[in-house]
Design a protein around this motif. Structure first.
Motif, short mmCIF file in Angstrom:
data_model
loop_
_atom_site.label_atom_id
_atom_site.label_comp_id
_atom_site.label_asym_id
_atom_site.label_seq_id
_atom_site.Cartn_x
_atom_site.Cartn_y
_atom_site.Cartn_z
N LYS A 723 43.38 28.99 40.84
CA LYS A 723 43.19 30.02 41.99
C LYS A 723 44.18 31.18 41.48
CE LYS A 723 46.46 27.61 45.07
NZ LYS A 723 46.56 27.08 46.30
N ILE A 724 43.76 32.41 41.81
CA ILE A 724 44.49 33.39 41.80
C ILE A 724 44.47 34.23 42.88
CG2 ILE A 724 44.61 35.79 40.26
CD1 ILE A 724 43.91 34.22 37.91
N LEU A 725 45.65 34.90 43.27
CA LEU A 725 45.66 35.92 44.59
C LEU A 725 45.16 37.30 44.07
CD1 LEU A 725 46.33 36.27 47.43
CD2 LEU A 725 48.64 36.99 46.68
N ALA A 726 44.03 37.88 44.88
CA ALA A 726 43.48 39.09 44.64
C ALA A 726 43.39 39.97 45.93
CB ALA A 726 42.11 38.98 44.00
N THR A 727 43.42 41.25 45.42
CA THR A 727 43.25 42.16 46.78
C THR A 727 41.81 42.79 46.77
OG1 THR A 727 45.32 42.81 46.76
CG2 THR A 727 43.89 44.34 47.75
N PHE A 728 41.34 42.79 48.03
CA PHE A 728 39.69 43.11 48.20
C PHE A 728 39.76 44.50 49.16
CE2 PHE A 728 39.88 38.61 47.12
CZ PHE A 728 39.02 38.65 46.18
N THR A 729 38.97 45.13 48.71
CA THR A 729 38.66 46.48 49.75
C THR A 729 37.29 46.43 50.12
OG1 THR A 729 38.41 47.93 47.75
CG2 THR A 729 40.68 47.76 48.88
N THR A 730 36.92 47.04 51.40
CA THR A 730 35.65 47.44 51.67
C THR A 730 35.66 48.82 52.40
OG1 THR A 730 36.14 46.50 54.10
CG2 THR A 730 35.28 44.73 52.39
N GLU A 731 34.52 49.08 52.88
CA GLU A 731 34.45 50.35 53.53
C GLU A 731 35.36 50.22 54.97
OE1 GLU A 731 32.61 53.16 52.40
OE2 GLU A 731 32.60 51.82 50.66
N ILE A 765 41.40 46.47 53.72
CA ILE A 765 42.13 45.58 52.77
C ILE A 765 42.19 44.09 53.15
CG2 ILE A 765 43.91 45.36 51.14
CD1 ILE A 765 44.80 48.32 51.91
N GLY A 766 42.14 43.44 52.36
CA GLY A 766 42.31 42.01 52.54
C GLY A 766 42.97 41.39 51.31
N MET A 767 43.72 40.21 51.29
CA MET A 767 44.17 39.70 50.46
C MET A 767 43.85 38.08 50.43
SD MET A 767 48.10 41.15 49.90
CE MET A 767 48.38 40.43 48.39
N ASP A 780 38.42 36.40 34.57
CA ASP A 780 37.36 36.20 35.38
C ASP A 780 37.23 36.76 36.54
OD1 ASP A 780 36.66 34.30 33.23
OD2 ASP A 780 38.32 32.59 34.01
N VAL A 781 38.45 36.82 37.26
CA VAL A 781 38.41 37.34 38.54
C VAL A 781 37.80 38.81 38.65
CG1 VAL A 781 40.07 38.26 40.32
CG2 VAL A 781 40.57 36.00 39.38
N MET A 782 38.26 39.68 37.66
CA MET A 782 37.83 40.75 37.84
C MET A 782 36.37 41.20 37.27
SD MET A 782 40.24 42.51 38.90
CE MET A 782 39.33 44.15 38.69
N ALA A 783 35.85 40.05 36.69
CA ALA A 783 34.32 40.28 36.08
C ALA A 783 33.35 40.07 37.33
CB ALA A 783 34.44 39.10 34.99
N GLY A 784 33.63 39.41 38.19
CA GLY A 784 32.72 39.04 39.28
C GLY A 784 32.19 40.23 40.23
N ASP A 785 31.25 40.01 40.93
CA ASP A 785 30.62 40.86 42.01
C ASP A 785 30.95 40.30 43.30
OD1 ASP A 785 29.38 42.88 40.50
OD2 ASP A 785 27.68 41.90 40.01
N GLU A 798 35.15 45.55 46.78
CA GLU A 798 35.84 45.43 45.52
C GLU A 798 37.07 44.89 45.17
OE1 GLU A 798 34.47 47.49 43.22
OE2 GLU A 798 32.82 47.95 44.43
N VAL A 799 37.35 44.21 44.02
CA VAL A 799 38.29 43.44 43.87
C VAL A 799 39.48 44.10 42.99
CG1 VAL A 799 37.44 42.29 41.66
CG2 VAL A 799 38.99 40.93 43.20
N SER A 800 40.77 43.80 43.06
CA SER A 800 41.76 44.45 42.36
C SER A 800 42.96 43.34 42.01
CB SER A 800 42.30 45.63 43.02
OG SER A 800 43.68 46.05 42.15
N LEU A 801 43.54 43.51 40.93
CA LEU A 801 44.70 42.65 40.77
C LEU A 801 46.19 43.68 40.57
CD1 LEU A 801 43.48 39.93 38.24
CD2 LEU A 801 43.79 39.57 40.45
#
Length: 814
Positions: A723-731, A765-767, A780-785, A798-801
């Protein structure tokens, strides 16, 4: 008694469901366990519990713990030969207005995040499952097929038999007179049948636990409250498979009982019981039924279940239950006394929690730590206000009354306030501060522009709340000018002694063997590599460190550090929280303002990031820490409380020309999300390692220095991440508040640990952790939709590390 034991590995005090479950699980782990019950098993409060078993809570791990109860109850009868009354007949929860429906949809998403099958139904579909109810006002319902109900006394007796089968010894009619403690070490218990030598005591004494624990200096904040439910005669149409029903808008719950119904609820004006102490010899005893007080529940229920108008009433059960100030139960090893464990305060869901709580407590006893992060119920979440009976009772009455009210995002408690105040409290209140409360401390959450007509109060909503624009103003000031946060509530410790460096070097994952004046951000790890503490350390002298951690973690972190100072080392830990105020000056203009109030050189060359020094401001010696949690240039200014007002006014006078404004904790949250800073215990905690959380850079793996948790970190680095912590953004119109489900390429891979809004990037924003069974890499994390499920709806994300905001890049663009 010739067979009365002289010794035991552990003595459990209390024979309700939690005590018997703990004995069952400890005995299964091979321990020599003795359980003592002053009267008869279940005779305290277990025997009159309603017996509903629901699973969903706002914490994944507490939901998992309740799920364990369900799994245990399914198999207990086959194991022991004793019936439990367990039936998995499902559970319904109704929504009768749009806001409640939004809450239910968000709960359904939380359930999906945690792997539970919660289904959303129309009013008609809910009525088909529960034909006796009127649904004219029902908008929709949630249905959990794996919820159910049980007979509390039968389950407890089955657990007791299972415990005996595994070797536990249970003695009824045996009163514990005292716990023998010598030099802070438990030696045994004295009973009316004789003494038992034991190093470990587990207090599962229900509503008696607070008094019992107090006898050995342990604080257990709980209050007995009257709780009533009605049992009817048989009602036509009530079938054995009728689901349990919760109707929160009418504050009531229902379950089938021998062809009739049990109906109870949580009134807004509850009644504390035994304010002056529990009567002697109180057992297998119910309180006098209070029909006048229960009438409000009956009136609310008649509109939902018309058949109650003509149903015969067998009994109105009025029994005391233990409730806590925050509505969560209490588990764990007491910070005041080693090897004294507590399992109590179950807020009328002890049957639902009993199986899992006993399992978790047994593992805590046997292995020295819980099976997973249980911070929401950890006894160390309490602090100084929780020693006062009146304060506890006041707050617990509020918590009881809110049991079925709307669980608003960011909702604050109203009772027992103000309790602990910064010296600046009145100043900030006059300037429009709207305060929140944590561990009794009043903390400014945001500032209302009262001159412009903004209400100086929280108005809660599942949409953007009334403070959204005000927080946006504070956020903008932090990014473009400067803000001042009153963070006096920070927990602050000093570690002193000739072995301070060696002791802290063992406990801290980062390198603290640095020159005087160094500031070190560090985690403290458990033996699994999980993050137990996340804090800042300043080396004040060769033999002294200043430690700063979050307000709510004062008890927990002090306990963790003090317990892990290696034996024989000369280092002492002191809590000095109340002696120091903290003003955090943050923003691109922070240096200009600070330079105007001190003669000390605060240029970048003279005062580097990650350092601390004492400077003078308006006659005050200020311990200035160059650090930030908002992603901007800034200092935390730690100073004696008596100087707080003077320094605050000097900063504002100098800051006026630079656009300095006051700001609150909700702006800190929006700012830190943009910067990707982690928060304990939501984004990081005992179940997450530094490498999983993207914090491996703060661990001293390159130095040949041993520290607690190092072996686990090494093993993980030699293997794979899952598992890896990532940041997600939406409209920006999507509301994220945490626990939304993460989908990667259409597959559920996790859930958000925190959520909010970034006013600078203008996105929600969510983490959260992206999880995989196999090896997982950043690529792997960055490659997904990605999509997020928000209130049961899928939205693109959208995902960001990397941080969403970098002040250096912003300055270049500007």
């Amino acid at each position: 008694m010739s067979d009365f034991p002289k010794t035991a590995q552990a003595v459990i005090v209390g024979g309700g469901i939690v005590g018997c479950s703990t004995a069952y699980h400890l005995a299964k782990l091979g321990w020599e366990v003795v359980l003592l019950e002053r009267k008869k098993l279940t005779s305290g409060t277990t025997f009159h519990a309603a017996g509903l078993v629901g699973q969903l809570r706002s914490s994944a791990n507490i939901t998992q713990l309740l799920g364990y109860s369900v799994d245990l109850y399914k198999t207990l009868e086959a194991e022991t030969g004793l019936g439990t009354g367990w039936k998995m007949n499902g559970g319904l929860r109704l929504a009768c207005n749009e806001e409640r429906w939004t809450e239910v949809k968000r709960q359904a998403t939380t359930a999906h995040s945690f792997g539970l099958d919660m289904q959303l139904l129309t009013a008609k579909e809910a009525q088909d499952l529960w034909p006796l109810m009127q649904v004219d006002d029902v908008i929709g319902a949630a249905y959990l097929p794996t919820d159910g109900q049980a007979n509390p006394s039968d389950i407890t007796q089955a657990l007791a038999k299972g415990a005996r089968m595994a070797g536990a010894r249970i003695f009824e009619d045996t009163k514990v007179l005292s716990v023998d403690v010598e030099g802070g070490v438990i030696k045994g218990v004295e009973t009316d049948k004789g003494r038992i030598d034991t190093p470990i005591v587990v207090a599962c004494a229900g509503q008696w636990t607070r008094t019992f624990a107090k006898s050995v200096g342990v604080n257990v904040p709980l209050v007995p409250m009257e709780h009533q439910y009605m049992v009817t005669e048989r009602i036509e149409g009530v079938t054995p498979d009728l689901p349990t029903l919760r109707d929160p808008d009418r504050l009531t719950y229902y379950k089938e009982d021998v062809g009739g119904l049990v109906m109870g609820g949580y009134e807004p004006n509850p009644k504390p019981w035994a304010v002056d102490g529990i009567p002697k010899d109180f057992h297998y005893t119910l309180l006098d039924s209070d029909f006048d007080h229960f009438e409000q529940m009956i009136e609310l229920s008649l509109g939902r279940v018309p058949a109650l108008q003509t149903a015969g009433v067998k009994q109105l059960v009025n029994g005391p239950e233990s409730f806590t100030p925050d509505g969560n139960f209490i588990l764990g090893e007491a910070p005041e006394l080693k090897n004294f464990f507590v399992g109590a305060g179950f807020n009328a869901y002890g049957i639902a929690a009993g199986g899992g709580a006993g399992m978790a407590l047994a593992e805590w006893v046997a292995k020295g730590e819980p099976p997973y992060d249980l911070w929401p119920v950890d006894i160390r979440r309490f602090g100084r206000p929780h020693f006062d009976d009146d304060w506890i009772r006041t707050r617990t009455v509020e918590a009881y009354g809110k049991h079925y009210t709307m669980a608003w995002p960011s909702e604050e408690n109203d009772s027992g306030r103000p309790c602990r105040k910064s010296p600046l409290y009145e100043h900030l209140k006059a300037k429009g501060a709207v305060f929140g409360e944590k561990l009794g401390w009043e903390r400014p959450n945001w500032f209302a522009d009262t001159a412009a007509g903004e209400a100086q109060k929280d108005i809660y909503s599942f949409q953007r709340p009334n403070w959204h624009d005000a927080v946006g103003r504070e956020h903008k000031a932090a990014r473009e000018a400067a803000v001042l946060f009153d963070q006096t509530s920070f927990a602050k410790f000093t570690l002193k002694g000739p072995d301070a460096e060696a002791a802290l070097g063992w406990i801290a994952a980062n390198n603290v063997a640095r020159p005087v004046g160094s500031l070190i951000y560090t985690q403290m790890l458990n033996d699994r590599g999980g993050i137990e503490c996340d804090l800042t350390v300043v080396r004040m002298a060769q033999d002294e460190y200043y430690i700063v951690t979050g307000t709510g973690y004062a008890t927990h972190d002090f306990d963790w550090i003090s317990r892990n100072i290696p034996a024989g080392m000369n280092a002492q830990l002191f809590d000095i929280t109340s002696s120091n105020a903290v003003l955090s000056l943050m923003g691109p203009k922070a240096r200009d303002i600070l330079a105007a109030v001190t003669r000390d050189d605060v240029s970048n060359d003279a005062f580097r990031f990650g350092t601390a020094k004492t400077i003078g401001i308006a006659g005050c010696p200020v311990n200035a820490l160059r650090v930030t949690y908002v992603g901007e240039l800034g200092w935390e200014l730690h100073l004696p409380v008596e100087y707080a007002t003077t320094v605050y006014e000097a900063l504002h006078k100098a800051g006026a020309e630079h656009g300095l404004v006051d700001a609150g904790y909700r702006a800190i949250e929006t700012l830190r999300l943009e910067k990707g800073y982690r928060a304990w215990p939501s984004d990081i905690g005992p179940d997450h390692t530094p490498d999983e959380a993207g914090l491996g850079w703060a661990v001293k793996m390159k130095q040949n220095i041993d520290f607690k948790g190092r072996a686990a970190v090494e093993a993980q680095q030699a293997g794979q991440l899952h598992k890896i912590l990532a940041t997600f953004t939406t409209e920006p119109d999507v509301i994220l508040s945490g626990r939304e489900t993460i989908y990667r390429d259409g597959v559920r891979v996790g859930y958000l640990s925190s959520g909010g809004f970034g006013h600078h990037v203008n996105k929600s924003i969510g983490m959260g952790y992206v999880r995989m069974d196999g090896s997982l890499t950043a690529e792997d994390v960055m490659a997904g939709d990605y999509e997020l499920e928000v209130a049961t709806e899928r939205v693109k994300a959208e995902v960001s590390l990397a941080p969403l905001y970098d002040p250096k890049m912003e300055r270049v663009k500007a």
